[in-house]
Scaffold this motif. Sequence first.
Motif: not given
Length: 191
Positions: A6-19, A68-79
Amino acid sequence: MWDEDRRSDAELLALTASEPEAFATFYRRYERPVLGYLLVRVRNAEVAADLAAEVFASVLEAADSFDPERARSSSASGWLFAIAHNTLSSSARRGRVARTARRRLGMREPLALDDLDLERIQALGDPLGLEELLADLPGNERDAILARVLQERDYDELAADLGCSPLVARKRVSRGLNRLRKALEAAGQEQ
Protein backbone atom coordinates in the motif's frame (compact mmCIF):
# COMPACT_ATOMS: atom_id res chain seq x y z
CA MET A 1 -1.69 -10.03 -9.65
CA TRP A 2 -3.02 -7.44 -7.24
CA ASP A 3 -0.48 -5.17 -5.60
CA GLU A 4 -0.79 -5.66 -1.84
CA ASP A 5 1.90 -3.12 -0.98
CA ARG A 6 0.00 0.00 0.00
CA ARG A 7 2.99 2.32 -0.09
CA SER A 8 2.67 5.17 -2.57
CA ASP A 9 4.79 5.38 -5.69
CA ALA A 10 6.64 8.30 -4.11
CA GLU A 11 7.48 6.23 -1.03
CA LEU A 12 8.66 3.29 -3.13
CA LEU A 13 10.86 5.47 -5.32
CA ALA A 14 12.32 7.27 -2.31
CA LEU A 15 13.28 3.90 -0.78
CA THR A 16 14.78 2.46 -3.97
CA ALA A 17 18.41 3.21 -3.07
CA SER A 18 18.21 1.60 0.36
CA GLU A 19 15.55 -1.06 -0.21
CA PRO A 20 15.77 -2.87 -3.58
CA GLU A 21 12.42 -4.60 -2.97
CA ALA A 22 10.75 -1.17 -3.07
CA PHE A 23 11.73 -0.77 -6.72
CA ALA A 24 10.65 -4.35 -7.43
CA THR A 25 7.22 -3.46 -6.06
CA PHE A 26 7.09 -0.31 -8.20
CA TYR A 27 8.14 -2.37 -11.23
CA ARG A 28 5.44 -5.00 -10.64
CA ARG A 29 2.86 -2.24 -10.23
CA TYR A 30 3.63 -0.71 -13.63
CA GLU A 31 5.13 -3.50 -15.76
CA ARG A 32 1.87 -4.42 -17.54
CA PRO A 33 0.67 -0.86 -18.21
CA VAL A 34 4.08 0.21 -19.57
CA LEU A 35 4.41 -2.89 -21.76
CA GLY A 36 0.86 -2.40 -23.03
CA TYR A 37 1.50 1.27 -23.81
CA LEU A 38 4.66 0.44 -25.73
CA LEU A 39 3.24 -2.59 -27.51
CA VAL A 40 0.28 -0.65 -28.87
CA ARG A 41 2.72 1.81 -30.40
CA VAL A 42 5.45 -0.50 -31.76
CA ARG A 43 3.31 -3.60 -32.50
CA ASN A 44 6.23 -5.92 -31.74
CA ALA A 45 6.51 -7.78 -28.42
CA GLU A 46 10.31 -8.04 -28.49
CA VAL A 47 10.80 -4.35 -29.23
CA ALA A 48 8.23 -3.44 -26.57
CA ALA A 49 10.08 -5.58 -24.02
CA ASP A 50 13.42 -3.96 -24.91
CA LEU A 51 11.88 -0.50 -24.63
CA ALA A 52 10.28 -1.38 -21.28
CA ALA A 53 13.64 -2.61 -19.98
CA GLU A 54 15.21 0.70 -20.97
CA VAL A 55 12.31 2.66 -19.44
CA PHE A 56 12.60 0.88 -16.09
CA ALA A 57 16.40 1.16 -16.11
CA SER A 58 15.98 4.93 -16.63
CA VAL A 59 13.41 5.05 -13.84
CA LEU A 60 15.73 3.17 -11.52
CA GLU A 61 18.51 5.67 -12.24
CA ALA A 62 16.20 8.64 -11.69
CA ALA A 63 14.12 7.26 -8.81
CA ASP A 64 15.47 9.81 -6.36
CA SER A 65 14.51 12.67 -8.69
CA PHE A 66 10.76 11.96 -8.58
CA ASP A 67 9.13 14.94 -6.88
CA PRO A 68 5.56 14.26 -5.69
CA GLU A 69 5.00 17.99 -5.08
CA ARG A 70 5.86 18.82 -8.66
CA ALA A 71 3.72 15.89 -9.86
CA ARG A 72 0.98 17.12 -7.48
CA SER A 73 0.49 13.51 -6.49
CA SER A 74 2.26 10.63 -4.82
CA SER A 75 1.50 8.63 -7.97
CA ALA A 76 4.42 8.48 -10.37
CA SER A 77 2.38 7.26 -13.33
CA GLY A 78 2.55 10.56 -15.26
CA TRP A 79 6.30 10.81 -14.66
CA LEU A 80 6.79 7.15 -15.62
CA PHE A 81 4.77 7.43 -18.83
CA ALA A 82 6.62 10.61 -19.77
CA ILE A 83 9.84 8.58 -19.53
CA ALA A 84 8.22 5.81 -21.58
CA HIS A 85 7.07 8.32 -24.20
CA ASN A 86 10.52 9.94 -24.38
CA THR A 87 12.22 6.54 -24.63
CA LEU A 88 9.87 5.54 -27.43
CA SER A 89 10.32 8.84 -29.29
CA SER A 90 14.09 8.66 -28.95
CA SER A 91 14.07 5.08 -30.20
CA ALA A 92 11.94 6.01 -33.20
CA ARG A 93 14.33 8.84 -34.12
CA ARG A 94 17.38 6.57 -33.91
CA GLY A 95 15.68 3.59 -35.52
CA ARG A 96 16.71 1.28 -32.67
CA VAL A 97 16.20 0.76 -28.95
CA ALA A 98 18.88 2.39 -26.82
CA ARG A 99 20.69 0.39 -24.18
CA THR A 100 22.41 3.29 -22.46
CA ALA A 101 20.52 3.25 -19.15
CA ARG A 102 20.76 -0.53 -18.92
CA ARG A 103 24.52 -0.38 -19.60
CA ARG A 104 25.05 2.32 -16.97
CA LEU A 105 23.36 -0.02 -14.49
CA GLY A 106 25.62 -2.89 -15.52
CA MET A 107 22.95 -4.83 -17.41
CA ARG A 108 25.23 -6.17 -20.13
CA GLU A 109 23.28 -9.34 -21.00
CA PRO A 110 20.65 -8.97 -23.72
CA LEU A 111 17.05 -9.37 -22.71
CA ALA A 112 16.16 -13.07 -23.10
CA LEU A 113 12.50 -13.85 -23.76
CA ASP A 114 10.98 -17.23 -24.50
CA ASP A 115 7.82 -17.83 -26.55
CA LEU A 116 5.61 -17.72 -23.45
CA ASP A 117 7.04 -14.33 -22.47
CA LEU A 118 6.38 -12.99 -25.96
CA GLU A 119 2.81 -14.33 -25.96
CA ARG A 120 2.18 -12.71 -22.56
CA ILE A 121 3.47 -9.37 -23.83
CA GLN A 122 1.52 -9.65 -27.09
CA ALA A 123 -1.69 -10.24 -25.12
CA LEU A 124 -1.19 -6.88 -23.41
CA GLY A 125 -1.41 -5.10 -26.74
CA ASP A 126 -4.98 -6.11 -27.57
CA PRO A 127 -6.75 -7.44 -24.48
CA LEU A 128 -10.18 -6.40 -25.75
CA GLY A 129 -9.83 -7.61 -29.34
CA LEU A 130 -9.68 -4.04 -30.62
CA GLU A 131 -7.74 -5.04 -33.70
CA GLU A 132 -10.66 -7.15 -34.91
CA LEU A 133 -13.18 -4.45 -33.98
CA LEU A 134 -11.13 -1.83 -35.85
CA ALA A 135 -11.04 -4.07 -38.91
CA ASP A 136 -14.86 -4.09 -38.91
CA LEU A 137 -15.07 -0.28 -39.08
CA PRO A 138 -15.49 1.57 -42.37
CA GLY A 139 -12.02 2.32 -43.75
CA ASN A 140 -12.25 6.11 -43.44
CA GLU A 141 -13.24 5.87 -39.74
CA ARG A 142 -10.58 3.25 -38.99
CA ASP A 143 -7.86 5.34 -40.67
CA ALA A 144 -8.99 8.46 -38.79
CA ILE A 145 -8.95 6.68 -35.42
CA LEU A 146 -5.55 5.09 -35.99
CA ALA A 147 -4.01 8.41 -37.02
CA ARG A 148 -5.61 10.44 -34.23
CA VAL A 149 -5.54 8.03 -31.29
CA LEU A 150 -2.53 5.78 -31.91
CA GLN A 151 -0.30 8.16 -33.83
CA GLU A 152 -1.49 11.18 -31.81
CA ARG A 153 -1.74 13.40 -34.90
CA ASP A 154 -3.62 16.70 -34.74
CA TYR A 155 -6.82 17.20 -36.72
CA ASP A 156 -5.33 19.63 -39.25
CA GLU A 157 -2.59 17.18 -40.20
CA LEU A 158 -5.06 14.29 -40.17
CA ALA A 159 -7.48 16.20 -42.43
CA ALA A 160 -4.72 16.99 -44.93
CA ASP A 161 -3.71 13.32 -45.13
CA LEU A 162 -7.31 12.12 -45.44
CA GLY A 163 -8.20 14.78 -48.01
CA CYS A 164 -10.99 16.33 -45.98
CA SER A 165 -11.63 19.26 -43.65
CA PRO A 166 -10.65 19.14 -39.95
CA LEU A 167 -14.37 19.08 -39.08
CA VAL A 168 -14.91 15.98 -41.24
CA ALA A 169 -11.82 14.36 -39.71
CA ARG A 170 -13.24 15.02 -36.22
CA LYS A 171 -16.57 13.50 -37.26
CA ARG A 172 -14.86 10.38 -38.62
CA VAL A 173 -12.95 9.90 -35.39
CA SER A 174 -16.06 10.54 -33.32
CA ARG A 175 -18.26 8.16 -35.33
CA GLY A 176 -15.60 5.47 -35.32
CA LEU A 177 -15.03 5.74 -31.57
CA ASN A 178 -18.78 5.62 -31.00
CA ARG A 179 -19.01 2.42 -33.09
CA LEU A 180 -16.10 0.93 -31.14
CA ARG A 181 -17.72 1.82 -27.82
CA LYS A 182 -20.99 0.12 -28.86
CA ALA A 183 -19.12 -2.95 -30.11
CA LEU A 184 -17.17 -3.18 -26.83
CA GLU A 185 -20.37 -2.82 -24.82
CA ALA A 186 -22.03 -5.56 -26.88
CA ALA A 187 -19.01 -7.83 -26.44
CA GLY A 188 -19.11 -7.20 -22.69
CA GLN A 189 -22.79 -8.16 -22.52
CA GLU A 190 -22.09 -11.43 -24.35
CA GLN A 191 -19.59 -12.54 -21.71
